[in-house]
Scaffold this motif. Structure first.
Motif, PDB file in Angstrom:
ATOM      1  N   THR A  69       0.846  -1.127   0.137  1.00 17.96           N
ATOM      2  CA  THR A  69       0.257   0.085  -0.336  1.00 17.96           C
ATOM      3  C   THR A  69       0.845   1.424  -0.043  1.00 17.96           C
ATOM      4  OG1 THR A  69       0.204  -0.385   2.775  1.00 17.96           O
ATOM      5  CG2 THR A  69      -1.786  -1.298   1.297  1.00 17.96           C
ATOM      6  N   SER A  70       2.186   0.925  -0.248  1.00 18.00           N
ATOM      7  CA  SER A  70       2.939   2.420  -0.211  1.00 18.00           C
ATOM      8  C   SER A  70       3.121   3.830  -1.096  1.00 18.00           C
ATOM      9  CB  SER A  70       4.602   2.172  -0.025  1.00 18.00           C
ATOM     10  OG  SER A  70       5.078   1.423  -1.248  1.00 18.00           O
ATOM     11  N   SER A  71       2.279   3.165  -2.685  1.00 17.39           N
ATOM     12  CA  SER A  71       1.572   3.673  -3.287  1.00 17.39           C
ATOM     13  C   SER A  71       0.709   3.467  -4.164  1.00 17.39           C
ATOM     14  CB  SER A  71       3.255   3.656  -4.420  1.00 17.39           C
ATOM     15  OG  SER A  71       2.158   4.474  -5.509  1.00 17.39           O
ATOM     16  N   PRO A  72      -0.003   4.084  -4.975  1.00 20.02           N
ATOM     17  CA  PRO A  72      -1.162   4.209  -5.428  1.00 20.02           C
ATOM     18  C   PRO A  72      -1.433   2.648  -6.997  1.00 20.02           C
ATOM     19  CG  PRO A  72      -1.327   5.999  -4.942  1.00 20.02           C
ATOM     20  CD  PRO A  72      -0.370   5.295  -4.876  1.00 20.02           C
ATOM     21  N   SER A  77      -0.638   0.149 -14.627  1.00 16.19           N
ATOM     22  CA  SER A  77       0.717   1.309 -14.462  1.00 16.19           C
ATOM     23  C   SER A  77       1.705   0.565 -13.624  1.00 16.19           C
ATOM     24  CB  SER A  77       0.056   2.200 -12.309  1.00 16.19           C
ATOM     25  OG  SER A  77       0.191   1.494 -11.197  1.00 16.19           O
ATOM     26  N   LYS A  78       2.197   1.024 -13.915  1.00 15.60           N
ATOM     27  CA  LYS A  78       3.621   0.707 -13.648  1.00 15.60           C
ATOM     28  C   LYS A  78       3.497  -0.176 -11.877  1.00 15.60           C
ATOM     29  CE  LYS A  78       9.135   1.794 -12.780  1.00 15.60           C
ATOM     30  NZ  LYS A  78       9.507   1.723 -11.847  1.00 15.60           N
ATOM     31  N   ARG A  79       3.292   0.401 -11.056  1.00 14.51           N
ATOM     32  CA  ARG A  79       3.607   0.069 -10.132  1.00 14.51           C
ATOM     33  C   ARG A  79       2.929  -1.352  -9.897  1.00 14.51           C
ATOM     34  NH1 ARG A  79       6.540  -0.319  -5.352  1.00 14.51           N
ATOM     35  NH2 ARG A  79       5.123  -1.053  -3.755  1.00 14.51           N
ATOM     36  N   ASP A  80       2.306  -1.667  -9.764  1.00 19.67           N
ATOM     37  CA  ASP A  80       0.924  -2.927  -9.866  1.00 19.67           C
ATOM     38  C   ASP A  80       1.490  -4.276 -11.232  1.00 19.67           C
ATOM     39  OD1 ASP A  80      -1.279  -4.246  -8.464  1.00 19.67           O
ATOM     40  OD2 ASP A  80      -1.689  -4.288 -10.826  1.00 19.67           O
ATOM     41  N   GLU A  81       1.946  -3.648 -11.888  1.00 19.11           N
ATOM     42  CA  GLU A  81       2.046  -4.441 -13.491  1.00 19.11           C
ATOM     43  C   GLU A  81       3.724  -4.993 -13.724  1.00 19.11           C
ATOM     44  OE1 GLU A  81      -0.004  -5.673 -14.404  1.00 19.11           O
ATOM     45  OE2 GLU A  81      -1.773  -4.269 -14.691  1.00 19.11           O
ATOM     46  N   ILE A  82       4.302  -3.552 -13.473  1.00 14.51           N
ATOM     47  CA  ILE A  82       6.225  -4.024 -12.788  1.00 14.51           C
ATOM     48  C   ILE A  82       7.010  -4.320 -10.943  1.00 14.51           C
ATOM     49  CG2 ILE A  82       8.475  -3.188 -13.587  1.00 14.51           C
ATOM     50  CD1 ILE A  82       7.500  -1.848 -16.052  1.00 14.51           C
ATOM     51  N   ASP A  83       6.118  -3.211 -10.296  1.00 13.05           N
ATOM     52  CA  ASP A  83       7.328  -3.222  -8.995  1.00 13.05           C
ATOM     53  C   ASP A  83       6.612  -4.497  -8.038  1.00 13.05           C
ATOM     54  OD1 ASP A  83       7.922  -0.446 -10.027  1.00 13.05           O
ATOM     55  OD2 ASP A  83       7.291   0.210  -9.193  1.00 13.05           O
ATOM     56  N   LEU A  84       5.142  -4.180  -8.427  1.00 12.40           N
ATOM     57  CA  LEU A  84       4.552  -5.184  -7.263  1.00 12.40           C
ATOM     58  C   LEU A  84       4.183  -6.679  -7.292  1.00 12.40           C
ATOM     59  CD1 LEU A  84       1.496  -3.874  -5.620  1.00 12.40           C
ATOM     60  CD2 LEU A  84       3.775  -3.931  -5.301  1.00 12.40           C
ATOM     61  N   PHE A 347      -1.157  -3.615 -20.128  1.00 15.61           N
ATOM     62  CA  PHE A 347      -0.564  -5.599 -20.340  1.00 15.61           C
ATOM     63  C   PHE A 347      -1.274  -5.545 -18.037  1.00 15.61           C
ATOM     64  CE2 PHE A 347       1.387  -5.549 -24.401  1.00 15.61           C
ATOM     65  CZ  PHE A 347       0.872  -6.712 -24.583  1.00 15.61           C
ATOM     66  N   THR A 348      -2.068  -6.363 -18.326  1.00 12.13           N
ATOM     67  CA  THR A 348      -1.888  -6.457 -16.960  1.00 12.13           C
ATOM     68  C   THR A 348      -1.218  -8.369 -16.882  1.00 12.13           C
ATOM     69  OG1 THR A 348      -3.457  -6.168 -15.047  1.00 12.13           O
ATOM     70  CG2 THR A 348      -4.046  -8.197 -17.013  1.00 12.13           C
ATOM     71  N   HIS A 349      -0.878  -8.653 -15.728  1.00 13.85           N
ATOM     72  CA  HIS A 349       0.298 -10.044 -15.353  1.00 13.85           C
ATOM     73  C   HIS A 349      -0.320 -10.841 -14.207  1.00 13.85           C
ATOM     74  CE1 HIS A 349       2.961  -6.758 -17.156  1.00 13.85           C
ATOM     75  NE2 HIS A 349       3.509  -7.726 -17.762  1.00 13.85           N
ATOM     76  N   ASN A 350      -0.674 -11.819 -13.997  1.00 16.18           N
ATOM     77  CA  ASN A 350      -1.340 -12.785 -12.934  1.00 16.18           C
ATOM     78  C   ASN A 350       0.207 -13.483 -12.897  1.00 16.18           C
ATOM     79  OD1 ASN A 350      -3.790 -12.721 -13.799  1.00 16.18           O
ATOM     80  ND2 ASN A 350      -4.184 -13.654 -14.852  1.00 16.18           N
ATOM     81  N   VAL A 351       0.753 -13.423 -11.634  1.00 12.20           N
ATOM     82  CA  VAL A 351       1.529 -14.438 -11.580  1.00 12.20           C
ATOM     83  C   VAL A 351       1.173 -15.568 -10.612  1.00 12.20           C
ATOM     84  CG1 VAL A 351       3.345 -14.213  -9.323  1.00 12.20           C
ATOM     85  CG2 VAL A 351       2.875 -12.007 -10.709  1.00 12.20           C
ATOM     86  N   PHE A 367      -5.497 -21.075  -4.558  1.00 10.34           N
ATOM     87  CA  PHE A 367      -5.337 -20.018  -3.844  1.00 10.34           C
ATOM     88  C   PHE A 367      -4.857 -18.698  -4.597  1.00 10.34           C
ATOM     89  CE2 PHE A 367      -4.396 -23.397  -1.409  1.00 10.34           C
ATOM     90  CZ  PHE A 367      -4.783 -23.460  -0.511  1.00 10.34           C
ATOM     91  N   GLY A 368      -6.029 -17.555  -4.376  1.00 12.27           N
ATOM     92  CA  GLY A 368      -5.966 -16.703  -5.004  1.00 12.27           C
ATOM     93  C   GLY A 368      -6.766 -15.400  -4.686  1.00 12.27           C
ATOM     94  N   SER A 369      -5.763 -14.049  -4.346  1.00 15.17           N
ATOM     95  CA  SER A 369      -6.434 -12.942  -4.767  1.00 15.17           C
ATOM     96  C   SER A 369      -5.923 -11.865  -5.751  1.00 15.17           C
ATOM     97  CB  SER A 369      -6.338 -12.176  -3.214  1.00 15.17           C
ATOM     98  OG  SER A 369      -5.217 -12.020  -2.798  1.00 15.17           O
ATOM     99  N   HIS A 370      -6.775 -10.828  -5.689  1.00 16.48           N
ATOM    100  CA  HIS A 370      -5.881 -10.311  -6.628  1.00 16.48           C
ATOM    101  C   HIS A 370      -5.357  -9.056  -6.276  1.00 16.48           C
ATOM    102  CE1 HIS A 370      -8.363  -6.489  -5.494  1.00 16.48           C
ATOM    103  NE2 HIS A 370      -9.424  -6.691  -5.536  1.00 16.48           N
ATOM    104  N   ARG A 371      -4.010  -7.873  -6.804  1.00 16.12           N
ATOM    105  CA  ARG A 371      -3.436  -7.419  -6.297  1.00 16.12           C
ATOM    106  C   ARG A 371      -3.386  -5.908  -6.234  1.00 16.12           C
ATOM    107  NH1 ARG A 371      -0.229  -9.088  -9.905  1.00 16.12           N
ATOM    108  NH2 ARG A 371      -0.281  -8.266 -11.077  1.00 16.12           N
ATOM    109  N   ASP A 372      -4.311  -5.535  -7.690  1.00 13.37           N
ATOM    110  CA  ASP A 372      -4.495  -4.269  -8.030  1.00 13.37           C
ATOM    111  C   ASP A 372      -5.621  -3.284  -7.118  1.00 13.37           C
ATOM    112  OD1 ASP A 372      -7.574  -4.286 -10.332  1.00 13.37           O
ATOM    113  OD2 ASP A 372      -6.755  -5.285  -9.718  1.00 13.37           O
ATOM    114  N   ALA A 373      -5.412  -2.180  -7.062  1.00 15.79           N
ATOM    115  CA  ALA A 373      -6.220  -2.170  -6.260  1.00 15.79           C
ATOM    116  C   ALA A 373      -6.169  -0.394  -7.304  1.00 15.79           C
ATOM    117  CB  ALA A 373      -5.571  -0.865  -4.838  1.00 15.79           C
ATOM    118  N   TRP A 374      -7.372   0.589  -6.773  1.00 18.24           N
ATOM    119  CA  TRP A 374      -8.237   1.536  -7.419  1.00 18.24           C
ATOM    120  C   TRP A 374      -7.114   2.949  -7.019  1.00 18.24           C
ATOM    121  CZ3 TRP A 374     -10.921   1.604 -11.642  1.00 18.24           C
ATOM    122  CH2 TRP A 374     -11.560   0.613 -11.678  1.00 18.24           C
ATOM    123  N   VAL A 375      -6.535   2.723  -5.437  1.00 18.72           N
ATOM    124  CA  VAL A 375      -5.854   3.693  -4.994  1.00 18.72           C
ATOM    125  C   VAL A 375      -5.137   2.880  -4.535  1.00 18.72           C
ATOM    126  CG1 VAL A 375      -5.402   6.229  -3.941  1.00 18.72           C
ATOM    127  CG2 VAL A 375      -7.843   5.371  -4.844  1.00 18.72           C
TER     128      VAL A 375
END
Length: 755
Positions: A69-72, A77-84, A347-351, A367-375
């Motif tokens: 949660t350190s960043s939206p 976004s780069k944060r969700d699709e690369i960093d996380l 592009f969106t990514h599943n790990v 087992f699964g959960s999603h990673r992306d968030a609106w903020v």
């Protein structure tokens, strides 16, 4: 040299070697299949359960959430699709999981950064007054980040419509019908305003569009997201007036451009003019702005159950009335929307992380959960994703200490869920043939920790007994509840969220699932049994959902201050998932109870007929067929369960005997899949549970038949409608009979034609 004689000798030798080799293979294969396998729980299973339980660490869960949660991190976004993606991959890899990353190019949606969306009143002079805020007010420094995306509704049409304002309550079908039929208000070309709650926002947009509205404004009413007389955030967890709920409007699942098929390089894409997205502009606002418009509405007073939590008397319109400081003549004013939202391929990514099973590597427990968030998404979804990271860690540790799981474990971090379960749906579409034959169960988390009041769950009826069994064995984390004589997690859950408060034999409530999160594709496409878990807020507060849902205020600090200080309930859920999963992973005979499924279907049948039987009989439909086929299915499930109980009581079983039994248990859920889809919705195929036509959040029973009967009395072409009812009735009866045949004795096959 006699070449012919040598050839004969060589040939005979080869044959002899082949025969001997074949005998050896047959012998050892027979030995393997004849091996006696214990069905009782071994001591090492109990050791594994304790290892998993003890390893769960609250400080590690807290640190995971802080990172996530350190960043939206909106999808794409780069944060969700690369960093996380890197954070999740490295965490699971470090724990010993084998990692695969699946990228999909999909259609996402974003607001215009330089031309923000807003609504306003246009006065008699043509000036815009009471213009809504395009951003949420920064209340705490933790919300102040350059990557915060302004509030918007994904996949909204663009436009600048103008017209009289009409209040349409929750924009449910019954709300629209009340306005049109009882008040004779024509919604054509009106700007409509609706409060969030009760149904999915995409259904609100669909209802408004089909009623003729030129645009739709959505807002969070204090009635649903605050408690009267209580302070709001940052002093409590309740929604402040500038808080605005983002969210998708897409009524499908997966990439809007590639319905039913994965968005691979080879995919054919639907033209933009034919996408299943709204044709009218839609935008959200906070209640500080909404009151400016609702307080000035003219027309009839809204009914009592339409009155919200604002300090006004709600009217429905259309249009405004009165004046303000003698400056504006609102009777000559109208509402304006300015919506500029763009759709864009990204592009969106599943790990995906794997731990290979020892005895049954071709059987998957997921087992699964999603990673992306609106903020920032501290509750949705990061409370779930942090648990997924911890699951990877504790399972990896157990492997290092000697655990050898019987079946393959798959952990999933989904991309772009918020837009319409896109990542999970694309993956299931790509691998649904594999999953249909190999997946045992999919266990989902999404909005995992919303408080510490009670556990809540949903899932396939065949898994209810498993969940009850595990929760009965879990100590209650609430000391006050223990002091009140409720020592187990089950006891507290039963008391605080019962299925029937008036029943002496009440049990914890487990909701039926249709849609709403990443379990959807698993249940609706290959027919994999599913579970979904979370820990709920204090339901006695009377609020609709956790108050800051999809707003900028859902930060790490919000979680640690108001939702789960100390991360006690993150720890409880991690342990619960681990133990539910372990039993599915390691028990030789799967802990699936089909008799519960048969019983549930009979209960749903009775409830359905209570509402529809008279009408159906009057129109020539023989409801005895429905009654008889569900009774036969229930009987088949009871007989199957008796076979299971007999085999469980044996000291040991042959491996193939176990496999055959488990395959039948898995197959029953698959038998409810209609490959043609439910009604005209090809993304929903489960004939027992699917989302309602008018609310995709709610799961309804016998969805195609129920929808064919909806509002049938007002239809002018009743003959065609009743023909459709008969068609859906026959499809339902067939599938119920087919389900019974899958769990009877393997040979000879018995169905409706030879029963």
């Amino acid at each position: 040299m006699d070449i012919g004689r040598v050839s004969v000798r060589v040939g005979v030798s080869a044959i002899i070697v082949g025969i001997v080799f074949g005998i050896l293979i047959g012998y050892f294969s027979r030995q393997a299949s004849d091996n006696c396998e214990e069905t009782t729980h071994r001591q090492d299973e109990l050791d594994v359960a304790k290892m998993l339980y003890d390893e769960v660490d609250k400080s590690r869960l807290e640190n995971n959430l802080r990172i996530l949660t350190s960043s939206p991190h909106i999808a794409g976004s780069k944060r969700d699709e690369i960093d996380l993606v890197k954070v999740v991959s490295e965490s699971w890899q470090k724990s010993g999981l084998q990692i695969a990353v699946h990228p999909y190019e999909v259609l996402l949606s974003y607001p215009n950064e330089t031309d923000p969306n807003y609504v306003a009143i246009v006065d008699q002079n043509g000036s815009e007054v009471f213009k809504s805020s395009s951003i949420e007010r920064v209340i705490d420094e933790s919300e102040n980040h350059t990557n915060v995306v302004n509030p918007f509704n994904a996949y909204s049409a663009n436009g600048i419509p103008q017209g009289d304002l009409v209040y349409i309550n929750y924009a449910r079908m019954e709300d629209i019908q009340y306005l049109e039929r009882d008040l004779t208000i024509n919604l054509t070309n009106k700007i409509c305003i609706a409060r969030y709650g009760k149904i999915f926002r995409g259904n609100k947009a669909y209802h408004a569009e089909h009623a003729g509205c030129a645009g739709l404004i959505l807002y969070s009413d204090p009635y649903e997201y605050t408690v009267k007389g209580k302070a709001v955030y940052p002093n409590t967890w309740f929604l402040p007036g500038s808080g605005t709920q983002r969210g998708t409007l897409f009524l499908g699942d997966g990439d809007p451009e590639t319905p039913n098929y994965p968005s691979l390089d080879s995919a054919w894409r639907t033209p933009k003019s034919k996408l299943n997205v709204p044709a009218i502009p839609v935008t959200p606002i906070g209640y500080d702005d909404a009151v400016k418009y609702l307080s000035r509405l003219s027309g009839p007073k809204a009914p009592t159950n339409w009155q919200g939590g604002l300090n006004i008397t709600y009217h429905v319109g259309p249009g405004f009335e009165g004046s303000y400081l003698n400056r504006y003549n609102f009777e000559l004013s109208f509402m304006k929307m300015h919506v500029v939202t763009r759709n864009e391929r990204k592009f969106t990514h599943n790990v995906i992380g794997y731990i290979r099973g020892r005895e049954e590597p071709d059987r998957y427990v997921l087992f699964g959960s999603h990673r992306d968030a609106w903020v920032f998404g501290s509750v949705d979804p990061s409370s779930a994703q942090t648990i997924m990271l911890e699951l990877g860690h504790i399972m990896g540790k157990a492997i290092q200490k000697g655990w050898r799981p019987r079946r393959t474990i798959i952990l999933c971090s989904w991309g772009a869920e918020e837009y319409g379960f896109i990542g999970s749906t694309e993956w299931v579409e790509e691998f649904q043939k594999n999953l249909a034959s190999r997946a045992v169960v999919y266990i989902n988390l999404d909005v995992a920790v919303i408080g510490g009041y009670t556990l809540y769950a949903g899932g396939s009826p065949s898994l209810v007994d498993l969940v009850y069994s595990v929760t009965k064995s879990f100590p209650n984390p609430d000391e006050d509840e223990v002091d009140s004589g409720r020592p187990s997690l089950y006891d507290s859950w039963k008391e605080r969220l019962p299925d029937n408060r008036t029943s002496k034999d009440k049990k914890p409530f487990i909701r039926q699932l249709g849609s709403g999160s990443d379990y959807t594709a698993f249940l609706q496409l290959p027919g994999v049994s599913v579970l979904d878990f979370g820990y709920a807020w204090d339901l006695r507060q009377g609020i609709d959902f956790y108050p800051t849902y999809h707003s900028v205020y859902e930060t790490f600090d919000y979680m640690t201050k108001f939702v789960d200080p100390g991360f006690k309930y993150h720890q409880v859920l991690t342990r619960l998932l681990a133990e539910v999963g372990r039993r599915l992973i390691d028990y030789p005979i799967l802990p699936i109870n089909l008799e519960d499924y048969g019983k549930k279907i009979v209960q749903l049948r009775d409830k359905f007929l209570l509402s529809h039987a008279t009408k159906m009989v009057q129109n020539g439909i023989d409801i005895r067929m429905f009654i008889n086929v569900t009774e036969r299915l229930h009987e088949a499930t009871k007989n199957f369960q008796k076979r299971v109980d007999v085999l469980r009581n044996k000291k040991c079983l042959k491996a193939l005997e176990i496999r055959a039994l488990n395959d039948q248990a898995m197959q029953m859920e698959r038998s409810f899949i209609d490959t043609n889809g439910i009604d005209d919705k090809t993304n929903f195929k489960h004939i027992i549970f699917a989302p309602g036509e008018h609310d995709r959040y709610s799961g309804i029973a016998f969805p195609a038949l129920a929808q064919s009967l909806f509002d049938i009395d007002t239809d002018t072409d009743k003959e065609s409608r009743w023909n459709e009812v008969r068609r859906q009735y026959s499809i339902l009866v067939y599938h119920l009979g087919s389900a019974a045949s899958t769990i009877r004795k393997l040979a000879p096959m018995q169905g409706a034609s030879n029963s």
